[in-house]
Design a protein around this motif. Structure first.
Motif, short mmCIF file in Angstrom:
data_model
loop_
_atom_site.label_atom_id
_atom_site.label_comp_id
_atom_site.label_asym_id
_atom_site.label_seq_id
_atom_site.Cartn_x
_atom_site.Cartn_y
_atom_site.Cartn_z
N ARG A 302 0.85 -1.19 0.00
CA ARG A 302 0.00 0.00 0.00
C ARG A 302 0.89 1.25 0.00
NH1 ARG A 302 -5.46 -0.80 1.56
NH2 ARG A 302 -5.95 -3.03 1.51
N THR A 303 1.63 1.39 -1.11
CA THR A 303 2.65 2.45 -1.16
C THR A 303 2.04 3.85 -1.17
OG1 THR A 303 2.71 2.09 -3.56
CG2 THR A 303 4.39 1.00 -2.24
N ARG A 304 0.93 4.03 -1.83
CA ARG A 304 0.33 5.37 -1.85
C ARG A 304 -0.20 5.74 -0.46
NH1 ARG A 304 0.24 7.40 -6.84
NH2 ARG A 304 0.40 5.93 -8.60
N ASP A 305 -0.71 4.76 0.26
CA ASP A 305 -1.13 5.02 1.65
C ASP A 305 0.08 5.41 2.49
OD1 ASP A 305 -3.70 4.38 0.96
OD2 ASP A 305 -3.64 2.36 1.83
N ALA A 306 1.21 4.76 2.25
CA ALA A 306 2.42 5.08 3.00
C ALA A 306 2.87 6.50 2.71
CB ALA A 306 3.53 4.09 2.64
N LEU A 307 2.87 6.88 1.43
CA LEU A 307 3.30 8.23 1.05
C LEU A 307 2.35 9.30 1.57
CD1 LEU A 307 4.39 7.48 -2.63
CD2 LEU A 307 5.89 7.94 -0.69
N ALA A 308 1.08 8.91 1.74
CA ALA A 308 0.08 9.88 2.20
C ALA A 308 0.13 10.11 3.70
CB ALA A 308 -1.32 9.39 1.80
N LEU A 309 0.95 9.34 4.42
CA LEU A 309 1.01 9.50 5.87
C LEU A 309 1.57 10.85 6.28
CD1 LEU A 309 2.26 5.96 6.98
CD2 LEU A 309 0.02 6.98 7.44
N THR A 310 2.40 11.46 5.43
CA THR A 310 2.96 12.76 5.74
C THR A 310 3.35 13.48 4.46
OG1 THR A 310 4.73 13.92 6.93
CG2 THR A 310 5.30 11.81 5.96
N ASP A 311 3.27 14.79 4.47
CA ASP A 311 3.77 15.57 3.34
C ASP A 311 5.08 16.26 3.70
OD1 ASP A 311 2.86 17.45 5.11
OD2 ASP A 311 1.37 18.36 3.78
N ASP A 312 5.61 15.93 4.87
CA ASP A 312 6.90 16.48 5.31
C ASP A 312 7.63 15.42 6.12
OD1 ASP A 312 9.09 17.89 6.22
OD2 ASP A 312 7.95 19.65 6.86
N LEU A 313 8.31 14.54 5.42
CA LEU A 313 8.97 13.42 6.10
C LEU A 313 10.07 13.91 7.03
CD1 LEU A 313 9.08 10.36 6.41
CD2 LEU A 313 10.74 10.29 4.53
N ASP A 314 10.78 14.94 6.63
CA ASP A 314 11.85 15.45 7.49
C ASP A 314 11.31 15.88 8.85
OD1 ASP A 314 13.89 15.03 5.67
OD2 ASP A 314 13.67 17.01 4.75
N ALA A 315 10.17 16.57 8.84
CA ALA A 315 9.56 16.99 10.10
C ALA A 315 9.06 15.79 10.90
CB ALA A 315 8.41 17.96 9.84
#
Length: 395
Positions: A302-315
């Motif tokens: 569920r890669t799109r779900d994973a990417l949707a978890l945050t729009d700022d991975l660094d933060a």
């Protein structure tokens, strides 16, 4: 630590297969994976995922870790590894000279810092002596605290061994860890030992039994008189391992159900902490829970779900130790690659190398994502060439 000559996991599959004299068609058939997928994995057009590595391992009679390939050590480090194995054999043979409590505490703190920073070379240099000192200290003092210190040392040995996929050493470490923690009553220590034991099943690809270990440990924790904080910590750490195991189940529907169960429980436990806390060399709290959820979503496909978890991975990972930042960046890169964002995947992979170069160089998925990017790129790219040089993946 490590060399630049170890084959990436997908390339190692081809070596294992040809050594057996098997065709791609035979291995694909025995492993119940598609011939097309196996072909792409071997040439570097698709990354070797943990689930596929486990399936190939079952067909070949090998562990998932053996399929991915052990990370070697530099020739200069071989004596240190031998010293560490010797110290583990002498688990019930304390040294004659007493060890001050302050030295054990200070050395464990140093080991934790090096583990968090993923300075595996420095960690290996200090572990043989630390393990002998902790063994002597535990046998001399015979207190819950001293045996817990020894168990924590073995947990660090397990961590180092698992990162390099030295599974014989990892299995011995968790056996010694459990033995040490059982010398005096210590429910929290037992929960952490069970978490590491379940990790060996994870690396062998036997996720069903690993989940059994986790679930049994959670039941034990919940039925043991503990403070609310200690219970939340123990249950939370175990659920992080549980969701990771669930994400590797062959049946992804079952995997999703099991993962969601552990995710809900982990978030509930993490809610008791305003920030991530360190205990027994591990980190637990809202941020580390997030990193595990992201990784589990990727493992479940569920890669799109994973990417949707945050729009700022660094933060999202700010303040976490490199030992958590680097694999999270690698998992994010894997998700980006799956949706066709090659440039984003390369940027995330570069961030993983910057955060923890010693880990990224030996991380099986990090090497696989890089190998696929090298295979797919049709033009020279300075960042790609830099990472290929650091990891030993051929550009």
């Amino acid at each position: 630590m490590g060399t630049t000559t170890d084959p990436a996991p997908g390339a190692n599959v081809a070596l294992l297969r040809t050594t057996r004299g098997w065709s791609q068609a035979r291995l694909a058939r025995e492993a119940h994976v598609s011939h097309s997928l196996l072909s792409k994995v071997e040439v570097g057009d698709r990354p070797l995922t943990p689930a596929v590595a486990a399936a190939l391992g079952r067909a070949l009679g090998l562990s998932m870790a053996e399929v991915q390939g052990q990370a070697s050590v530099a020739a200069d480090d071989e004596p240190l590894l031998s010293e560490l194995r010797s110290a583990m054999r002498d688990y019930d043979l304390p040294q004659g000279q007493a060890v001050p409590e302050g030295r054990i505490r200070a050395d464990l703190e140093t080991a934790d810092r090096r583990r968090d920073a993923v300075d595996v070379a420095a960690l290996l240099r200090m572990l043989p002596a630390l393990l002998r000192d902790a063994t002597t200290y535990a046998h001399t003092q015979n207190t819950a605290e001293s045996w817990s210190a020894l168990a924590d040392t073995y947990s660090t040995v397990y961590w180092l061994a698992a990162r390099h996929r030295w599974m014989d050493l990892a299995e011995l470490a968790v056996t010694r860890q459990r033995w040490a923690i059982e010398q005096q009553p210590n429910p929290i220590g037992e929960a952490f030992a069970d978490r590491d034991r379940a990790g060996t099943y994870l690396n062998f690809g036997d996720v069903e039994r690993g989940l059994d270990v986790v679930d049994r440990a959670i039941v034990t924790v919940q039925s043991t008189p503990l403070s609310t904080t200690d219970r939340d910590l123990a249950v939370g750490i175990l659920n992080l391992r549980g969701m990771t195991l669930a994400g590797r189940l062959t049946d992804k529907r079952q995997g999703l159900r099991e993962a969601e169960r552990h995710i809900r429980s982990a978030w509930n436990a993490a809610g008791a902490f305003s920030h991530d806390v360190d205990a027994h060399g591990l980190t637990f709290g809202p941020q580390n829970c997030f990193t595990h959820v992201l990784a589990t979503r990727v493992d479940l496909g569920r890669t799109r779900d994973a990417l949707a978890l945050t729009d700022d991975l660094d933060a999202a990972v700010a303040g976490l130790p490199p030992t958590r930042v680097a694999p999270t960046k690698i998992n994010y890169a894997r998700a980006q690659l799956a949706v066709g964002d090659r440039d984003g995947a390369l940027e995330s992979l570069g961030a993983a190398f910057d955060a923890a170069p010693q880990m990224a160089r030996i991380h099986p998925m990090g090497r696989e994502v890089l190998r696929v990017l090298v295979s797919l790129h049709r033009r020279s790219n300075p960042q790609l060439l830099r990472l290929a040089r650091l990891s030993g993946v051929s550009p």
